[in-house]
Write an enzyme that holds these catalytic residues in place. Structure first.
Site, PDB file in Angstrom:
ATOM      1  N   LYS A  53       0.558  -1.031   0.284  1.00  0.00           N
ATOM      2  CA  LYS A  53       0.397  -0.017  -0.043  1.00  0.00           C
ATOM      3  C   LYS A  53       0.796   1.388  -0.022  1.00  0.00           C
ATOM      4  CE  LYS A  53      -3.003   2.689   2.529  1.00  0.00           C
ATOM      5  NZ  LYS A  53      -3.859   3.070   3.940  1.00  0.00           N
ATOM      6  N   GLU A  60      -8.807  11.712  12.535  1.00  0.00           N
ATOM      7  CA  GLU A  60      -7.924  11.021  12.772  1.00  0.00           C
ATOM      8  C   GLU A  60      -6.402  11.612  14.350  1.00  0.00           C
ATOM      9  OE1 GLU A  60      -4.037   7.750  11.044  1.00  0.00           O
ATOM     10  OE2 GLU A  60      -5.767   9.210   9.505  1.00  0.00           O
ATOM     11  N   GLU A  75      -7.641  -2.724   2.757  1.00  0.00           N
ATOM     12  CA  GLU A  75      -6.738  -0.902   3.109  1.00  0.00           C
ATOM     13  C   GLU A  75      -6.726  -0.665   4.536  1.00  0.00           C
ATOM     14  OE1 GLU A  75      -7.084   3.378   1.629  1.00  0.00           O
ATOM     15  OE2 GLU A  75      -7.591   2.285   0.597  1.00  0.00           O
ATOM     16  N   GLU A 110     -11.700  10.879  -4.893  1.00  0.00           N
ATOM     17  CA  GLU A 110     -11.622  11.108  -3.636  1.00  0.00           C
ATOM     18  C   GLU A 110     -11.037  11.937  -2.749  1.00  0.00           C
ATOM     19  OE1 GLU A 110      -9.576   8.528   0.288  1.00  0.00           O
ATOM     20  OE2 GLU A 110     -10.542   6.722  -1.445  1.00  0.00           O
TER      21      GLU A 110
END
Length: 621
Positions: free
Chosen positions: A369, A419, A463, A608
């Site tokens: 990733k 986050e 992911e 996105e």
């Protein structure tokens, strides 16, 4: 063993003036209670090795009891002379309710370090201004050096006042860039900045606290320190408790032929008289929608007021055809509806090419990733208004951490991050695994369908798993026992939704918060897997300096509590000066990223990122 740092008992009702101390300010503070607060073991060792502390409690307000406060300053100077080193006096006092953002607006100066963070869910906000002491670090040991600096300062700090309230005592505010060393000499922020503020105002639910940190040098003039302290305290206590929203001056759409004449008039524009500036109240107990729960579907959000509606209609798509239509180039940033325009730092074609390159590395198993980011520059003939932008963010994104960090050079890094990297309160650690995204629907049915697709998507779940496994592994290597109650929950924000797994752990041994931050950064949510290879590919594929983007931002207090977020959905704004003398515009650089794994589609990853840009575009355009 417990160490208690409290004040002295004083029953004097009057205060004798000392020569040269100046006029006594009026301070409408509440009287504190007598408090005892234990310290962590490491701090106990540091303090015991330096000096013993007075255990007499204060019953008076130290900001109001001038004689007692002067005695503390005098004692601090004596200790500074004996040890031949800097000493710090930290005083915490409960004050009447006010918006910490109002303090930022009232007294913040561009040349000072500043920090602001707000979390509506926790009903918390904190503002830190100016530096009693500050330091910068770079290199692979920047977290370790920052920890040593904080511990050294605490060993020379005496704390007094109402230490029982949230956010009391000395707090050290930290910002770390994504990479351990700056990639260019023009990077706006050092790789690590840590500072103890002169002034700190915080709100937690119904309480509000002011913390003053005073630096005492061996040869300091106490009268000068006293006069400066009283003068600034008076400004703070008499400043507005609410922010003032400064209205934007809107410009009508202008043909390109009229651009030059329009530019020449930019310098002459001004805000007009102050009667148009409206105060805005602050309620830490409620979000704009009256609830502290997750934002509902956008179709059910409250109707914005008329002044906000105009700005919402000016939403700008981040597409190459839009740029072509308005003839935006680096040499000609078009003036849009409100006099501002924007252009991508990396074009759509270039970004999608980077995604395809990353997919090739994933196919050959060099990577599992990688998170690739892009940036756009918003240009304006007028200065960006920091407080306006922060207030807009907290109104539109009550489920995010709203933040602002100043570098003391007129630049501020702001954003709305969902986050939490690590939060520690009373030795209870909480962190978030957030990865996997989908837009919100325009209707309840569409929103539910998109949420279900996100929860069932093999690609998005994979992911997310990279991030979750990484965090669990890191915490376990630190000797912690991470607990996961329920994986793959939905974190639904106003314009986007994510797969989210909260992780908890109890700290059963002494470990400094910055050790945990150093271990976790960067997570696969902002870098990739494996970490080192992902970082190398990011440097090769991205065309801009990340600086504080996707990096740890937060604070550490004297008891080992902390709150660090990840600096995503963010922007670097030039709030005080134009880009150059010849081109009188100010710039804001917006950042957003997307996780690339096997099965990623370059077009969808670009979409996105464009969706994530909207959080800041709504604020600045």
């Amino acid at each position: 063993m417990l160490i208690y740092i409290v004040g002295r008992l004083s029953r004097r009702k009057g205060v004798n003036r000392r020569q040269g101390l100046g006029r006594e300010p009026v301070c409408p503070f509440r009287h504190p209670t007598i408090v005892n607060r234990p310290f962590g073991r490491e701090l106990q060792k540091n303090l015991l090795s330096v000096a013993s502390m007075t255990l007499t409690p204060y019953r008076t307000n130290l900001f109001y009891a001038h004689e007692e406060l002067y005695e503390l300053l005098f004692t601090g100077k004596q200790q500074s002379l004996e040890k031949d080193s800097q000493q710090f006096i930290s005083i915490s006092q409960e004050i009447s309710q006010r918006d910490p953002l109002a303090l930022l607006q009232a007294i913040a100066k561009p040349e000072q370090l500043q920090f602001y963070m707000e979390n509506s869910k926790k009903q918390q906000a904190i503002a830190a201004l100016d530096a009693a002491v500050a330091v910068e670090f770079a290199g692979s040991k920047r977290f370790e050096k920052a920890q040593q600096f904080i511990q050294s300062c605490l060993a020379n700090t005496s704390s007094y006042g109402d230490l029982k309230l949230p956010f009391a005592g000395p707090h050290f505010f930290c910002s770390f860039t994504f990479f351990e060393n700056n990639q260019t000499t023009e990077s706006p922020f050092p790789p690590a900045t840590i500072f103890l503020p002169r002034w700190q105002v915080s709100c937690c639910q119904s309480s509000c606290l002011l913390v003053a940190n005073i630096t005492i040098e061996p040869q300091v003039n106490l009268d000068w320190i006293w006069e400066s302290f009283c003068s600034q305290l008076q400004i703070i206590t008499q400043s507005s408790r609410k922010i003032f929203i400064i209205p934007e001056q809107k410009a009508e759409p202008t043909p390109r032929a009229r651009l030059k004449s329009k530019k020449s008039d930019v310098g002459a524009k001004h805000l007009g008289n102050n009667s148009s500036i409206k105060p805005k109240s602050y309620n830490p107990n409620a979000s704009p929608s009256g609830s502290l729960k997750t934002s509902p579907n956008p179709s059910k959000e409250p109707t914005p007021n008329p002044s906000q509606e105009g700005n919402r209609k000016q939403k700008v798509e981040v597409k190459d055809d839009f740029l072509a239509e308005h003839d935006i180039t680096p040499d000609n940033p078009s003036m849009l509806l409100n006099g501002r325009g924007h252009l991508p730092v990396q074009s759509e074609v270039s970004f999608k090419s980077s995604v395809r390159s990353a997919l090739k590395s994933i196919k050959t198993h060099q990577l599992s990733k990688i998170v690739l980011a892009n940036a756009i520059d918003v240009v304006s003939p007028r200065q960006f208004k920091l407080v306006n932008s922060l207030d807009s963010l907290r109104q539109n994104y009550p489920d995010c951490y709203i933040f602002s960090i100043s570098n003391g050079k007129g630049q501020n890094f702001i954003g709305a991050s969902p986050e939490c990297l690590v939060s520690i309160q009373n030795r209870q650690l909480v962190t978030d695994a957030i990865a996997g995204s989908a837009p919100r629907g325009k209707t309840a049915a569409e929103d539910a369908d998109l949420a279900q697709r996100l929860l069932c998507s093999e690609k998005e779940r994979r992911e997310h798993r990279f991030v979750l496994d990484f965090i669990i592994k890191c915490l376990s290597e630190l000797g912690l026992n991470p607990q996961v109650e329920l994986t793959n929950q939905l974190l639904q924000l106003s314009n986007i939704q994510h797969l989210w797994t909260p992780i908890k752990a109890q700290l059963l041994k002494d470990i400094h918060p910055l050790e945990i931050v150093a271990k976790l950064h960067p997570t696969p949510a902002v870098a990739g897997v494996p970490t080192k290879m992902a970082q190398e590919q990011i440097l090769a594929l991205e065309t801009f300096d990340r600086s504080l983007y996707a990096a740890p931002l937060g604070w550490v207090d004297y008891q080992g509590n902390c709150e660090f977020i990840v600096g995503i959905r963010s922007a670097l704004i030039e709030s005080t000066q134009p880009l150059s003398e010849s081109w009188q515009t100010c710039r804001a650089r917006l950042y957003a990223g997307a996780g690339i794994v096997a099965g990623s589609d370059p077009n969808k990853e670009l979409a996105e990122i464009q969706l994530k840009f909207q959080a800041l575009l709504k604020t600045l355009l």
